[in-house]
Structure formats: C-alpha cells, structure tokens
Design an enzyme around this catalytic site. Structure first.
Site, PDB file in Angstrom:
ATOM      1  N   VAL A  93       0.827  -1.205   0.000  1.00 61.07           N
ATOM      2  CA  VAL A  93       0.000   0.000   0.000  1.00 61.07           C
ATOM      3  C   VAL A  93       0.858   1.250   0.000  1.00 61.07           C
ATOM      4  O   VAL A  93       0.412   2.329  -0.430  1.00 61.07           O
ATOM      5  CB  VAL A  93      -0.938  -0.007   1.224  1.00 61.07           C
ATOM      6  CG1 VAL A  93      -0.163   0.115   2.536  1.00 61.07           C
ATOM      7  CG2 VAL A  93      -1.980   1.096   1.129  1.00 61.07           C
ATOM      8  N   ASP A 104       9.849  13.019  11.713  1.00 63.06           N
ATOM      9  CA  ASP A 104       9.810  12.746  10.266  1.00 63.06           C
ATOM     10  C   ASP A 104       8.396  13.028   9.766  1.00 63.06           C
ATOM     11  O   ASP A 104       7.753  12.188   9.133  1.00 63.06           O
ATOM     12  CB  ASP A 104      10.199  11.283  10.011  1.00 63.06           C
ATOM     13  CG  ASP A 104      10.659  11.062   8.574  1.00 63.06           C
ATOM     14  OD1 ASP A 104      10.923  12.065   7.871  1.00 63.06           O
ATOM     15  OD2 ASP A 104      10.751   9.900   8.145  1.00 63.06           O
TER      16      ASP A 104
END
Length: 523
Positions: free
Chosen positions: A125, A286
């Site tokens: 995905v 991040d």
C-alpha cells in the site's frame, strides 16, 4: 577507495540525469551558461526536470531519498513541478518484489506466511526509502481476524547506508579542516547524529517502541491517533501494527469534500508539535505528508494519524527550557533576552556584546511578525539567522538539527493546509502557558510528588543520619586537635635537629680554622 568510487558514482548519476543543468542553467553569467551547454552535449534530457531529479535521488539511495522528502515539503523554496515530483518520494518510492517481502517475513517468524496471516495483500500500500507496508489480517487466536499493517524492511539496507555515511564523514572532515566555519558548524557531529537516526530506522523493534511511547504521551490530547503495536509479531525487520483508516493529508480537496475543518487541522498540527517538543521532550521527527493522514472513522473523524516512527527527537530539560525561553522572547519581540540567552548558554563567545547581537537578531526577525504564514518563510529566516550566527561565531548544536528539520516540515504542512495560519499567534499562548506551568506552584507540587518515594526512605533515617554526622564532626574536631599537636611537635623536633646540625657544622668549621692557624704560627 570505496568512498572514491561512491563519489564518482554520485557525479555520474548527477550528469546522467542532467542535475548539473538544473543548477548551472539558473545562473545568468555568460560563462556559466556556456558551461551548462557544453556539459549537456550528447545527452537526451527529454524527461521533465522534476522527474529527472526524483529518479536521480531514487538511484542514489535512501539518504538522498530522505533529502528529497524534506525538499518536497518546501514548496515556497522551489518550483511547483519539482515539488510535485519530489512528493512522490514520501510514499511512492519504487517497491521491492513482494516475494522478497514474504521471504523476509517467513525468515523473521520461522514459519510459513499462511500460519501467521489469514490474508496478506501482496501489492504494498506504501513504499518508502527504508521499508514498505502491506495490509493483512492476522490468524493467531489472540488477534484472529484483526486488520493490521505489516511493515517490512528493504533488503541490504545497511551496506548502502554505510557507503553514503562513510562518504559524508569524509566530506565533513574536509569541511571541518578547510572551512573557516568548520569548527563552529560541527559537521562531523551533525553527520554522527544523522548516522544514529538512520541506523535507528533500520531496527523496526526500536520504531515500535517509539510508537508505543508517543501513543502513551498523546493519549489524553484527543488530536492525534497513533497505531497500536502488535508486539507478538514485531521483529527487527518486520513490524505489525493496528491498521488505520484515513486519507493522506496531502489530499486537501478530498478532505474538504469529506467535511474536515482544514484551518482547525492546521492549528492542531502546531499544537501537537509544540506539545511533543516542550511538554514531553519526545517528538515525531519525520513529519512529512507521506507519514500523516486524517482519520475518516466516525468515532475519531478529523484527527491526525501519525505513521512511521523510525526517527524521533529527544530534548533534555535544559534544552526544553532554553528553547521555550527563546521562543517566548521571540514572540514578545524581546530580542535583548534572546541575545542574553545565547550568551548564557555558551552558544556564542562570552565576550560578545549583548547590544550588537540584539540588533542583529532584531534585523532578522522583526520583518516577519504580524504576517500570515503564506508571507513567512522559516527557510529564509533560518538562512538569515545562519548568516548572523556566522558573524557572531554561534556554535551549531547537533542535538537540535532534528528539531530544525521538523519545524520546517511543520511549516510546509501548515502552508499547504492554511496559508493564512499565523504561526506566531498560534504557538505563543501554548508556550506562555508552558512557561507558567514550569515555574508555578503546580510544577513545584509535581516535583515534590515525584520525589516522594525518595523522601519516604530518607525521612525515617534522618535522625540517625544527623546523629552520625554530628558524631563524625566531633571526632573530626578531636582528630583535628591531635593533628595540630603532632604538627607542633614535628616543628619543635625539626628546630632541635637544625640546631644540632648547625652546631656540629660550626664545631667542625672551628676545628678546621684552629688547625690552619696553628699550622701557620707553630709550623
């Protein structure tokens, strides 16, 4: 030799994809433009420049992909076509074969895939620089039928990263030795910090523990969801977590169509960031759009979903207090206090004049207040602050590099969601409340409660400890008087010894003189 070949490969990839043209063609000097045309001879650069840059970064490996991910969030600093292509690096890096992913999973668990999952989607995905993700459904009795996301580490990542880090260490050494700013910039420490976080990303057990800590920290905020880790199936190179249902935050039009309050989402992002940094000292480092979704579940509709916890930042209490005071002083436009904090922390030489540093900081920051976020570029502010820091010999703090990177990610995200967001006004009340909590009676009470177990052990023993201390003090006094007596006796003995020596020497000298006189007059 390996570093030399890696450097040559980087240059070759840059030339092959025409990255030299991207740089050289932007200059107006005739000589440089001529050089750009000469270097481009014999190459076919039919692909758009953004695509060529993205493909070059993918070819060069994970460190360069990380660099492209950061650039993709700064649409204010680059043309839209390049920013759109670099956004593909956030979650659409070319996937590795599903057979490799299955082999990695079976090797990690020591059993066939079908014994662990009743369903496993072979097509990933999402695929990023370090790992890729597959949806699945668990088979084991404890979690039977539970929908999960399975993160699988890319093969042979460590050798690829080590080669690039070795090259970066070498270049950092050159910068430190050859640059006048080398010592101040601390390039080797910055590379070492980058090295640490990259290696942390290669351990998915560490990432799972980061996620669990953030999940606990954010539990009462009701602004962000963090998936639960399925610890029975987490390994160093495979991680299994709760499957989340959301829309990537980069699909703003779809979010609007679903009825998500976009301006509130932008404000919530700032609140989440400052809460993680200043309340917890443990933050997701991040936060590019590929790692953030918005929940579409009716029970949690409109909340953030955080993913990918390989890189987290930590701050000490000293760092938090220093940064909070700096931010608060900035928001109040108290540039003198900002200058004083830099001197007190030792980030600038102690002989720096406060008034000069204050004036320099004012010149950088004052033009940016009272503007919406679309008119403010933290990148430009940081660049001007960097120029100022060079003049005043400010030392770079490697532990804050991740914080600076994350702050730029937050700015890019906020700019995408709500260009009218006033970053200063949104953050100022939070920081002022945080400072009040740190210095008020509630903070004192919390510290007393935290130390209560220690006090419970010490208080019953306090009379005994006090009596022992007094006894030692009394013995010390007696011992001190005895020592003084011995020293006085030693002084007297030394005086007697010196008298004997001087007397003996005088007697012998007298005998010699008498002998010489007798020899002269009687001889």
């Amino acid at each position: 030799m390996r570093r030399f070949f890696r450097g040559a490969f980087i240059v070759w990839v840059a030339l092959r994809h025409g990255l030299d043209e991207l740089v050289l063609s932007s200059f107006q000097h005739p000589g440089i433009r001529l050089l750009s045309r000469v270097v481009s001879l014999g190459r076919r650069l039919d692909a758009p420049r953004g695509q060529r840059l993205r493909e070059a970064l993918e070819r060069l490996g994970p460190i360069f992909v990380k660099f492209g991910q950061v650039l993709s969030t700064r649409r204010d600093l680059m043309p839209p076509d390049i920013a759109d292509e670099l956004a593909c690096l956030q979650d659409r890096v070319p996937a590795f074969p599903s057979e490799v992913a299955v082999a990695t999973i079976e090797r990690a668990y020591g059993r066939p895939l079908d014994e662990v999952f009743e369903h496993f989607e072979r097509v990933p995905v999402a695929s990023a620089s370090i790992a890729q993700v597959h949806f699945a459904r668990l088979r084991d009795p404890r979690h039977a039928g539970r929908e999960v996301a399975v993160k699988v580490l890319r093969p042979n990542m460590l050798p690829a990263i080590e080669k690039d880090l070795s090259l970066m260490r070498m270049m950092a050494g050159w910068v430190e030795k050859l640059s006048a700013d080398g010592k101040r910039l601390k390039p080797r420490e910055v590379v070492a910090e980058f090295d640490k976080y990259l290696h942390d990303e290669l351990d998915l057990l560490r990432e799972a523990s980061n996620a669990a800590q953030l999940r606990r920290n954010m539990a009462g905020l009701d602004l962000v969801l963090i998936p639960e880790m399925i610890w029975d199936w987490c390994r160093t190179d495979v991680m299994v977590m709760e499957r989340m249902h959301g829309v990537p935050i980069s699909r703003i039009d779809e979010l609007r169509r679903l009825g998500v309050d976009i301006p509130k989402l932008a404000r919530d992002g700032v609140t989440i960031f400052f809460t993680q940094v200043f309340r917890d000292g443990f933050f997701h480092a991040d936060m590019h759009p590929g790692n953030i979704q918005v929940s579409t579940d009716p029970a949690t509709f409109g909340r953030y979903i955080s993913l990918d916890f390989g890189i987290v930042g930590t701050l000490t209490e000293y760092d938090k207090e220093y940064l909070a005071q700096n931010f608060t002083a900035f928001f109040r436009r108290d540039y003198k206090r900002v200058a004083e904090l830099h001197i007190e922390s030792g980030w600038v030489p102690p002989e720096t004049r406060v008034d000069e540093l204050e004036a320099a900081i004012r010149a950088v920051c004052e033009p940016y207040f009272d503007r919406p976020l679309r008119e403010i570029s933290l990148g430009m502010v940081l660049m001007r602050l960097f120029q100022t820091s060079r003049r005043f010999q400010v030392e770079i703090q490697p532990q804050l590099v991740l914080l600076q990177k994350t702050l730029l990610n937050i700015e890019g995200l906020g700019r995408e969601l709500d260009p009218e967001l006033d970053l200063w006004s949104t953050a100022k009340p939070f920081l002022e409340q945080w400072m009040a909590d740190q210095m008020g009676p509630q903070r004192l009470w919390q510290q007393l409660k935290a130390e209560a177990p220690h006090y419970a052990k010490v208080l019953p023993a306090l009379p005994r400890l006090l009596a022992g201390a007094l006894q030692q003090q009394q013995q010390g006094r007696r011992g001190g008087r005895e020592l003084e007596r011995l020293l006085a006796e030693q002084v007297r003995a030394n005086q007697r010894l010196r008298g004997i020596l001087y007397g003996g020497a005088g007697f012998v000298l007298g005998l010699i003189v008498a002998g010489l006189v007798a020899q002269r007059y009687l001889g």
